[in-house]
Motif scaffolding. Structure first.
Motif, short mmCIF file in Angstrom:
data_model
loop_
_atom_site.label_atom_id
_atom_site.label_comp_id
_atom_site.label_asym_id
_atom_site.label_seq_id
_atom_site.Cartn_x
_atom_site.Cartn_y
_atom_site.Cartn_z
N TYR A 1 -1.50 7.70 0.59
CA TYR A 1 -2.00 8.89 -0.32
C TYR A 1 -1.24 10.00 -0.46
CZ TYR A 1 -5.70 12.40 -1.65
OH TYR A 1 -6.17 13.43 -2.39
N HIS B 1 0.79 -1.11 -0.01
CA HIS B 1 -0.05 -0.05 0.04
C HIS B 1 0.87 1.19 -0.08
CE1 HIS B 1 -3.42 2.77 0.83
NE2 HIS B 1 -2.70 3.40 1.95
N ILE B 2 0.53 2.19 -0.98
CA ILE B 2 1.36 3.45 -1.06
C ILE B 2 0.71 4.41 -0.41
CG2 ILE B 2 2.34 5.14 -2.68
CD1 ILE B 2 2.65 3.05 -4.71
N ARG C 1 3.96 11.85 -6.18
CA ARG C 1 4.38 11.37 -7.33
C ARG C 1 3.64 11.88 -8.40
NH1 ARG C 1 4.99 4.81 -6.19
NH2 ARG C 1 6.72 4.85 -4.92
N ARG C 2 2.07 12.21 -8.22
CA ARG C 2 1.51 12.69 -9.14
C ARG C 2 1.99 14.36 -9.62
NH1 ARG C 2 -4.56 10.78 -7.15
NH2 ARG C 2 -4.28 8.54 -7.82
N ARG D 1 1.18 9.12 -3.17
CA ARG D 1 0.91 9.12 -4.39
C ARG D 1 0.58 10.76 -4.92
NH1 ARG D 1 -2.87 5.44 -1.99
NH2 ARG D 1 -4.76 6.64 -2.26
#
Length: 251
Positions: free
Chosen positions: A5, A2-3, A11-12, A8
């Protein structure tokens, strides 16, 4: 696995930054490398680009804002801008710009439509006739009111610089109704640090942190995201992309 939130989201953001900012800037740097540039300011061409007729043959009042790429490697991502006025019947143009050496605010230190480090200027604003007559006194007052005209007050990045100066005039005279190129590094600098309010044209809103990060949404300015002085976004009035390095790409 699990990454989280937040990871994530980070990274976006990095992906967005790479695609919207780094890729256009890198491609323009590659293009710029293969262009011919003056090796230094002494050997650069600063002469008139012949964009303006002789003042003696044009009796009407005129207002112009020009922008041209800066010299050497800095031209990859930045323009220099300046203002030109001519009263009705005047025998000469008057040019105002801010430079990074000596006393920053200069009057007529180059030809009104002169090249900058050999780079051809482009017209940003052109107003003629009665409208120009009404605006010129206010433009001169805005120039006189510029707070960063003493030696040592110029800062190339993030500002105050030449584009901060022209943006100041655009904000004081919103009837000029035009935005500087997205590559006018320093245009989003604000002396009160964290700025939130109307855009220079009074047609939208802007939030800016010393010109290092910010968002602008306006009819004249379009949609702009500023990160470290680099701008990506959209031109709304005349549909186009705004890309770091390349500037405005479109109609």
């Amino acid at each position: 696995m699990h990454i989280p939130y937040r990871m994530r989201l980070f990274r976006r953001f990095l992906l967005f930054f790479a695609i919207a900012f780094l890729l256009p800037l890198a491609s323009h740097a590659g293009w710029w490398y293969w262009q011919t540039h003056a090796p230094d300011w002494r050997r650069a061409d600063w002469t008139s680009a012949k964009l303006l007729p002789a003042a003696s043959v044009e009796p009407e009042a005129t207002v112009h804002v020009f922008a041209a790429r800066v010299g050497r490697w800095r031209g990859i991502f930045a323009h220099h801008s300046w203002i030109v006025v001519k009263e009705r019947g005047a025998s000469a143009y008057t040019r105002f710009d801010v430079v990074g050496w000596g006393a920053p605010l200069r009057v007529n230190h180059r030809d009104a439509d002169g090249r900058w480090f050999g780079n051809m200027p482009e017209s940003v604003v052109e107003i003629r006739g009665e409208a120009a007559e009404h605006l010129i006194p206010r433009i001169r007052a805005a120039v006189a009111d510029y707070a960063y005209s003493s030696p040592g007050s110029y800062l190339a990045w993030p500002g105050p610089n030449s584009n901060s100066f022209v943006q100041h005039v655009l904000a004081e005279v919103p009837e000029l109704h035009q935005a500087l190129p997205p590559t006018a590094l320093g245009k989003d600098w604000r002396d009160d640090g964290l700025f939130a309010g109307l855009t220079a044209s009074r047609t939208g809103i802007q939030a800016s942190l010393y010109g290092l990060a910010g968002v602008t949404v306006g009819w004249v300015e379009g949609v702009e995201i500023n990160l470290l002085g680099l701008v990506a976004g959209l031109d709304l009035r005349s549909p186009a992309l705004k890309l770091p390095g390349w500037g405005r790409v479109g109609v």
